[in-house]
Design a protein around this motif. Structure first.
Motif, PDB file in Angstrom:
ATOM      1  N   LYS A 283     -46.706  48.397   7.797  1.00 46.68           N
ATOM      2  CA  LYS A 283     -47.565  47.531   6.994  1.00 46.68           C
ATOM      3  C   LYS A 283     -46.840  47.158   5.712  1.00 46.68           C
ATOM      4  O   LYS A 283     -45.931  47.871   5.263  1.00 46.68           O
ATOM      5  CB  LYS A 283     -48.897  48.201   6.678  1.00 46.68           C
ATOM      6  CG  LYS A 283     -48.788  49.476   5.850  1.00 46.68           C
ATOM      7  CD  LYS A 283     -50.158  50.093   5.623  1.00 46.68           C
ATOM      8  CE  LYS A 283     -50.061  51.373   4.808  1.00 46.68           C
ATOM      9  NZ  LYS A 283     -51.386  51.995   4.569  1.00 46.68           N
ATOM     10  N   GLN A 284     -47.231  46.043   5.137  1.00 44.40           N
ATOM     11  CA  GLN A 284     -46.611  45.578   3.901  1.00 44.40           C
ATOM     12  C   GLN A 284     -47.688  44.960   3.015  1.00 44.40           C
ATOM     13  O   GLN A 284     -48.548  44.205   3.482  1.00 44.40           O
ATOM     14  CB  GLN A 284     -45.526  44.539   4.201  1.00 44.40           C
ATOM     15  CG  GLN A 284     -44.783  44.064   2.965  1.00 44.40           C
ATOM     16  CD  GLN A 284     -43.682  43.068   3.307  1.00 44.40           C
ATOM     17  OE1 GLN A 284     -43.565  42.611   4.438  1.00 44.40           O
ATOM     18  NE2 GLN A 284     -42.868  42.721   2.341  1.00 44.40           N
ATOM     19  N   LYS A 285     -47.657  45.299   1.739  1.00 44.51           N
ATOM     20  CA  LYS A 285     -48.629  44.757   0.792  1.00 44.51           C
ATOM     21  C   LYS A 285     -48.281  43.297   0.507  1.00 44.51           C
ATOM     22  O   LYS A 285     -47.167  42.969   0.104  1.00 44.51           O
ATOM     23  CB  LYS A 285     -48.605  45.566  -0.499  1.00 44.51           C
ATOM     24  CG  LYS A 285     -49.776  45.280  -1.425  1.00 44.51           C
ATOM     25  CD  LYS A 285     -51.074  45.829  -0.881  1.00 44.51           C
ATOM     26  CE  LYS A 285     -51.130  47.332  -0.914  1.00 44.51           C
ATOM     27  NZ  LYS A 285     -52.462  47.847  -0.466  1.00 44.51           N
ATOM     28  N   VAL A 286     -49.252  42.404   0.742  1.00 44.17           N
ATOM     29  CA  VAL A 286     -49.005  40.963   0.577  1.00 44.17           C
ATOM     30  C   VAL A 286     -50.118  40.324  -0.249  1.00 44.17           C
ATOM     31  O   VAL A 286     -51.219  40.867  -0.373  1.00 44.17           O
ATOM     32  CB  VAL A 286     -48.910  40.257   1.951  1.00 44.17           C
ATOM     33  CG1 VAL A 286     -47.707  40.761   2.738  1.00 44.17           C
ATOM     34  CG2 VAL A 286     -50.194  40.446   2.756  1.00 44.17           C
ATOM     35  N   PHE A 287     -49.818  39.152  -0.800  1.00 44.19           N
ATOM     36  CA  PHE A 287     -50.762  38.411  -1.638  1.00 44.19           C
ATOM     37  C   PHE A 287     -51.519  37.388  -0.806  1.00 44.19           C
ATOM     38  O   PHE A 287     -50.937  36.652  -0.015  1.00 44.19           O
ATOM     39  CB  PHE A 287     -50.008  37.696  -2.760  1.00 44.19           C
ATOM     40  CG  PHE A 287     -50.891  36.851  -3.640  1.00 44.19           C
ATOM     41  CD1 PHE A 287     -51.727  37.430  -4.581  1.00 44.19           C
ATOM     42  CD2 PHE A 287     -50.883  35.464  -3.520  1.00 44.19           C
ATOM     43  CE1 PHE A 287     -52.532  36.651  -5.393  1.00 44.19           C
ATOM     44  CE2 PHE A 287     -51.686  34.673  -4.327  1.00 44.19           C
ATOM     45  CZ  PHE A 287     -52.512  35.262  -5.265  1.00 44.19           C
TER      46      PHE A 287
ATOM     47  N   GLY B 289     -45.597  42.324 -12.949  1.00 40.63           N
ATOM     48  CA  GLY B 289     -44.223  42.783 -12.979  1.00 40.63           C
ATOM     49  C   GLY B 289     -43.668  43.162 -11.618  1.00 40.63           C
ATOM     50  O   GLY B 289     -42.486  43.468 -11.489  1.00 40.63           O
ATOM     51  N   LYS B 290     -44.522  43.140 -10.578  1.00 46.25           N
ATOM     52  CA  LYS B 290     -44.074  43.454  -9.230  1.00 46.25           C
ATOM     53  C   LYS B 290     -44.042  42.199  -8.362  1.00 46.25           C
ATOM     54  O   LYS B 290     -44.835  41.274  -8.576  1.00 46.25           O
ATOM     55  CB  LYS B 290     -44.989  44.502  -8.587  1.00 46.25           C
ATOM     56  CG  LYS B 290     -44.922  45.866  -9.241  1.00 46.25           C
ATOM     57  CD  LYS B 290     -45.769  46.865  -8.484  1.00 46.25           C
ATOM     58  CE  LYS B 290     -45.672  48.258  -9.105  1.00 46.25           C
ATOM     59  NZ  LYS B 290     -46.482  49.256  -8.356  1.00 46.25           N
ATOM     60  N   THR B 291     -43.126  42.171  -7.419  1.00 45.00           N
ATOM     61  CA  THR B 291     -42.979  41.020  -6.535  1.00 45.00           C
ATOM     62  C   THR B 291     -43.636  41.306  -5.188  1.00 45.00           C
ATOM     63  O   THR B 291     -43.408  42.356  -4.584  1.00 45.00           O
ATOM     64  CB  THR B 291     -41.490  40.690  -6.306  1.00 45.00           C
ATOM     65  OG1 THR B 291     -40.889  40.395  -7.574  1.00 45.00           O
ATOM     66  CG2 THR B 291     -41.337  39.477  -5.400  1.00 45.00           C
ATOM     67  N   TYR B 292     -44.461  40.365  -4.748  1.00 40.69           N
ATOM     68  CA  TYR B 292     -45.137  40.497  -3.466  1.00 40.69           C
ATOM     69  C   TYR B 292     -44.875  39.246  -2.629  1.00 40.69           C
ATOM     70  O   TYR B 292     -44.677  38.151  -3.163  1.00 40.69           O
ATOM     71  CB  TYR B 292     -46.656  40.666  -3.648  1.00 40.69           C
ATOM     72  CG  TYR B 292     -47.048  41.917  -4.394  1.00 40.69           C
ATOM     73  CD1 TYR B 292     -47.222  43.126  -3.718  1.00 40.69           C
ATOM     74  CD2 TYR B 292     -47.245  41.889  -5.773  1.00 40.69           C
ATOM     75  CE1 TYR B 292     -47.587  44.279  -4.406  1.00 40.69           C
ATOM     76  CE2 TYR B 292     -47.611  43.041  -6.468  1.00 40.69           C
ATOM     77  CZ  TYR B 292     -47.777  44.220  -5.774  1.00 40.69           C
ATOM     78  OH  TYR B 292     -48.129  45.362  -6.455  1.00 40.69           O
ATOM     79  N   ARG B 293     -44.909  39.407  -1.321  1.00 36.10           N
ATOM     80  CA  ARG B 293     -44.806  38.278  -0.410  1.00 36.10           C
ATOM     81  C   ARG B 293     -46.195  37.698  -0.171  1.00 36.10           C
ATOM     82  O   ARG B 293     -47.198  38.386  -0.263  1.00 36.10           O
ATOM     83  CB  ARG B 293     -44.217  38.720   0.931  1.00 36.10           C
ATOM     84  CG  ARG B 293     -42.820  39.303   0.825  1.00 36.10           C
ATOM     85  CD  ARG B 293     -41.780  38.246   0.639  1.00 36.10           C
ATOM     86  NE  ARG B 293     -40.433  38.798   0.711  1.00 36.10           N
ATOM     87  CZ  ARG B 293     -39.344  38.108   0.447  1.00 36.10           C
ATOM     88  NH1 ARG B 293     -39.429  36.840   0.092  1.00 36.10           N
ATOM     89  NH2 ARG B 293     -38.146  38.669   0.537  1.00 36.10           N
ATOM     90  N   TYR B 294     -46.230  36.409   0.162  1.00 37.08           N
ATOM     91  CA  TYR B 294     -47.484  35.778   0.548  1.00 37.08           C
ATOM     92  C   TYR B 294     -47.830  36.160   1.980  1.00 37.08           C
ATOM     93  O   TYR B 294     -46.948  36.293   2.835  1.00 37.08           O
ATOM     94  CB  TYR B 294     -47.371  34.256   0.462  1.00 37.08           C
ATOM     95  CG  TYR B 294     -47.549  33.686  -0.916  1.00 37.08           C
ATOM     96  CD1 TYR B 294     -48.821  33.439  -1.429  1.00 37.08           C
ATOM     97  CD2 TYR B 294     -46.442  33.366  -1.702  1.00 37.08           C
ATOM     98  CE1 TYR B 294     -48.983  32.893  -2.702  1.00 37.08           C
ATOM     99  CE2 TYR B 294     -46.595  32.827  -2.967  1.00 37.08           C
ATOM    100  CZ  TYR B 294     -47.869  32.591  -3.459  1.00 37.08           C
ATOM    101  OH  TYR B 294     -48.025  32.056  -4.718  1.00 37.08           O
ATOM    102  N   TYR B 295     -49.130  36.290   2.243  1.00 40.83           N
ATOM    103  CA  TYR B 295     -49.578  36.545   3.607  1.00 40.83           C
ATOM    104  C   TYR B 295     -49.171  35.365   4.491  1.00 40.83           C
ATOM    105  O   TYR B 295     -49.391  34.211   4.144  1.00 40.83           O
ATOM    106  CB  TYR B 295     -51.096  36.708   3.646  1.00 40.83           C
ATOM    107  CG  TYR B 295     -51.626  37.070   5.014  1.00 40.83           C
ATOM    108  CD1 TYR B 295     -51.563  38.379   5.466  1.00 40.83           C
ATOM    109  CD2 TYR B 295     -52.177  36.108   5.856  1.00 40.83           C
ATOM    110  CE1 TYR B 295     -52.032  38.732   6.707  1.00 40.83           C
ATOM    111  CE2 TYR B 295     -52.657  36.447   7.109  1.00 40.83           C
ATOM    112  CZ  TYR B 295     -52.586  37.760   7.532  1.00 40.83           C
ATOM    113  OH  TYR B 295     -53.052  38.103   8.772  1.00 40.83           O
TER     114      TYR B 295
END
Length: 202
Positions: free
Chosen positions: A108-112, A60-66
């Motif tokens: 920092k940013q949480k990424v996939f 349900g959350k959106t993440y950016r790709y590394y």
């Protein structure tokens, strides 16, 4: 010699010496200039920084790709710094404000990440989240690098995509003009405050 003639000299060191500007007042003026310069360069660097974006939804959350998170652009900031190796109260100390522009250390940013190459201390992993810290790789984007393809002997040259140097170059004229105007305004204030303006204009 009138005030206008004195203010138009190009050598700022000579200008400062002629008027014997109070270092504390000059220090404040130079700091204002450095802060404005940092904002100008930051804005331009963010506009020039690579900004590929791709995202995925997980739980349900959106993440950016590394590598495609847009983190580099968001992380660019500036810091105004005063060197500690100069004697306070001198003209050299007053003029020694330095502006650092680049990826903020704490950003920092949480990424996939789909896959993480194995290391001696870490096993290989698939499909997980990690923190992207642009300060670790911004210099590689700016200067370019040679990448070794994992599992092979091949190497690939990754070209530079500079954003800080072009930002500084394009903002140079605006910063110089702004600094000169700020110093002229400060000098006029000091002259008016001390009453020396009328004496020199006579």
């Amino acid at each position: 010699m009138n005030n206008q003639t004195i203010l138009d000299v190009s050598n700022l060191q000579s200008l400062i010496a002629m008027f014997d500007i109070a270092p504390k007042e000059l220090d404040k003026a130079i700091k204002r200039c450095a802060t404005k310069a940092g904002r100008i360069i930051r804005k331009t660097a963010r506009a020039k920084a690579p900004n590929r974006k791709s995202q995925i939804k997980i739980g349900g959350k959106t993440y950016r790709y590394y590598g495609m998170s847009g983190s580099l652009r968001k992380s660019i900031d500036f810091n105004v710094h005063k060197p500690k190796n100069l004697k306070p109260g001198t003209v050299e100390w007053a003029m020694a404000w330095v502006v650092y522009v680049g990826a903020a250390r704490k950003y920092k940013q949480k990424v996939f990440v789909r896959w993480y190459r194995p290391r001696k201390e870490k096993p290989a992993r698939r499909n997980f989240l990690m923190d992207a810290r642009p300060v670790w790789y911004s210099h590689l984007v700016e200067q370019g690098f040679v990448a070794k393809l994992f599992g092979t002997a091949k190497r690939k040259v990754v070209p530079a995509r500079p954003f800080l140097r072009p930002a500084l170059q394009s903002a140079k004229g605006e910063i110089e003009s702004m600094t000169l105007q700020e110093l002229r305004a400060q000098i006029r204030k000091l002259l008016a405050k001390s009453g020396s303006g009328k004496k020199r204009a006579a």
